[in-house]
Design an enzyme around this catalytic site. Structure first.
Site, mmCIF file in Angstrom:
data_model
loop_
_atom_site.group_PDB
_atom_site.id
_atom_site.type_symbol
_atom_site.label_atom_id
_atom_site.label_comp_id
_atom_site.label_asym_id
_atom_site.label_seq_id
_atom_site.Cartn_x
_atom_site.Cartn_y
_atom_site.Cartn_z
ATOM 1 N N ASP A 163 -12.327 -6.340 -45.475
ATOM 2 C CA ASP A 163 -11.080 -5.823 -44.515
ATOM 3 C C ASP A 163 -10.805 -6.696 -43.426
ATOM 4 O O ASP A 163 -11.874 -7.371 -42.958
ATOM 5 C CB ASP A 163 -11.959 -4.336 -44.182
ATOM 6 C CG ASP A 163 -10.798 -3.840 -43.319
ATOM 7 O OD1 ASP A 163 -9.548 -3.639 -43.692
ATOM 8 O OD2 ASP A 163 -11.404 -3.020 -42.111
ATOM 9 N N HIS A 173 -15.805 -1.229 -37.506
ATOM 10 C CA HIS A 173 -16.196 -0.108 -38.555
ATOM 11 C C HIS A 173 -17.308 0.754 -37.948
ATOM 12 O O HIS A 173 -18.520 0.203 -37.842
ATOM 13 C CB HIS A 173 -16.689 -0.555 -39.898
ATOM 14 C CG HIS A 173 -15.530 -1.242 -40.750
ATOM 15 N ND1 HIS A 173 -15.590 -2.220 -41.726
ATOM 16 C CD2 HIS A 173 -14.110 -1.112 -40.551
ATOM 17 C CE1 HIS A 173 -14.445 -2.729 -42.048
ATOM 18 N NE2 HIS A 173 -13.688 -1.795 -41.588
ATOM 19 N N SER A 181 -17.405 -5.585 -38.477
ATOM 20 C CA SER A 181 -18.124 -4.276 -38.995
ATOM 21 C C SER A 181 -19.617 -4.199 -38.994
ATOM 22 O O SER A 181 -20.082 -4.732 -37.774
ATOM 23 C CB SER A 181 -17.943 -4.570 -40.598
ATOM 24 O OG SER A 181 -18.346 -3.308 -41.260
ATOM 25 N N THR A 182 -20.444 -4.679 -39.997
ATOM 26 C CA THR A 182 -21.864 -4.709 -40.017
ATOM 27 C C THR A 182 -22.227 -6.102 -38.754
ATOM 28 O O THR A 182 -21.832 -7.018 -39.024
ATOM 29 C CB THR A 182 -22.491 -5.044 -41.194
ATOM 30 O OG1 THR A 182 -22.035 -3.935 -42.034
ATOM 31 C CG2 THR A 182 -24.162 -4.876 -40.976
ATOM 32 N N MET A 194 -19.412 -6.885 -43.578
ATOM 33 C CA MET A 194 -19.626 -6.718 -44.988
ATOM 34 C C MET A 194 -18.101 -6.366 -45.639
ATOM 35 O O MET A 194 -17.617 -5.620 -45.114
ATOM 36 C CB MET A 194 -20.545 -5.800 -45.414
ATOM 37 C CG MET A 194 -21.039 -5.590 -46.920
ATOM 38 S SD MET A 194 -21.822 -6.968 -47.655
ATOM 39 C CE MET A 194 -21.680 -7.003 -49.242
#
Length: 343
Positions: free
Chosen positions: A286, A191, A165-166, A283
């Protein structure tokens, strides 16, 4: 309080953004600069925790300013620009340079649209304030030598699966550029918004020995192939006869995400003994439960270590669940996955 400096040439957007951010309660807008030169002086005087930065500005564009900033005074930056809505190469380049994240600037009805995604904006500012940023090096190479010699042999039907993600676009670049052309197939859920997944895949394809593309329904997994989930669909891997193929799903969000890492990982449980899965920077949590289920089913599982993560959220959740067989630094992740899949 998280101190934020807004850098944008639009007086209206500066005013609206300030009003929206200060509704968060834990965010204080300490200043608003109309161009990078004004921002440079305000950074020194105000010592902000996070910068919001537009790409298109007079005197010096945001990307040039970001390069200087990340070279001389690295700090968390969230890009805010209309360009992001078109999957602009400039925004992906901003992430390469060191921006933590990005969000699309409204093109009309500015106040109304900013209010509509205020929660997303707050989350990105909060995440950025805790992110690890590193100095930008102008001579940073897009390519890298493969982590393992290209004549290495791999277990039949091995699949490498990665969630991020991030900070993930850069983490994935670090891993993918180290894969040899005969690497086992790789499937990825990052993401990322729609359009950006396609732009990111094309960008990676240009700098990797493996073939990288945005996944489509029916794409067949094969040696040296990498498939990235589209930004608005879940990616699953299913067996059709003797083949493993990509299947896209337009269902509800899982863990507040679509695509979701847990969906990808869970789809691989039937072939878990052939799976080598990793959870990278990001973050939230997930992918952590999915990684645990894969491990329990016989997969080899890895989590990126705290020191090399931009945000140690998803890998941390996996470590706390004991879902990762090994915790590995980012620069060693490609080698760890390949060694796990080798015979």
């Amino acid at each position: 309080m998280i101190k934020v400096l807004i850098v944008d040439d639009s007086p209206l957007l500066r005013a609206v953004l300030k009003a929206v951010l200060e509704q968060a309660g834990d965010i204080e807008v300490v200043g608003a600069a109309k161009d990078p030169y004004e921002a440079r002086d305000m950074i020194k005087a105000l010592q902000p925790d996070v910068l919001t930065l537009d790409i298109e500005m007079p005197k010096m564009n945001g990307l040039s300013f970001l390069k200087n900033l990340m070279r001389l005074r690295p700090m968390p930056v969230v890009m805010l620009s209309t360009l992001t809505q078109k999957g602009s190469p400039e925004t992906l380049e901003a992430l390469e340079v060191g921006a933590v994240d990005f969000i699309a600037k409204p093109m009309s009805n500015v106040a109304e649209q900013l209010e509509a995604y205020a929660d997303v904006l707050y989350q990105k500012i909060r995440t950025a304030s805790r992110a690890r940023v590193r100095p930008f090096k102008a001579d940073k190479q897009l390519g890298a030598k493969p982590a393992i010699a290209s004549d290495a042999k791999y277990q039949a039907r091995s699949v490498m699966a990665i969630g991020a993600s991030t900070g993930g676009t850069e983490a994935l670049r670090e891993v993918l550029t180290k894969l040899p052309s005969n690497s086992p197939p790789v499937v990825i859920t990052q993401h990322i918004p729609p359009v950006f997944s396609s732009s990111f895949a094309m960008r990676m394809d240009k700098c990797c020995e493996v073939s990288v593309k945005e996944a489509q329904d029916g794409d067949e997994l094969g040696i040296g192939k990498v498939f990235i989930a589209p930004g608005d669909k879940h990616l699953l891997i299913v067996q059709k006869g003797t083949k493993l193929v990509c299947q896209l799903n337009d269902g509800e969000k899982v863990n507040r995400h679509k695509p979701a890492v847990d969906v990808l990982f869970d789809s691989l449980i039937p072939i878990a003994k052939n799976v080598h899965a990793a959870l990278l920077t990001g973050m939230g949590s997930d992918g952590a439960q999915g990684l645990l289920r894969l491990k329990d089913a016989g997969a080899s599982t890895f989590a990126q270590d705290e020191a090399s993560c931009v945000v140690w959220g998803m890998p941390r959740a996996a470590v706390e669940l004991d879902a990762a067989s090994k915790v590995v630094s980012l620069d060693a992740m490609a080698k760890a996955l390949l060694h796990s899949a080798s015979r």
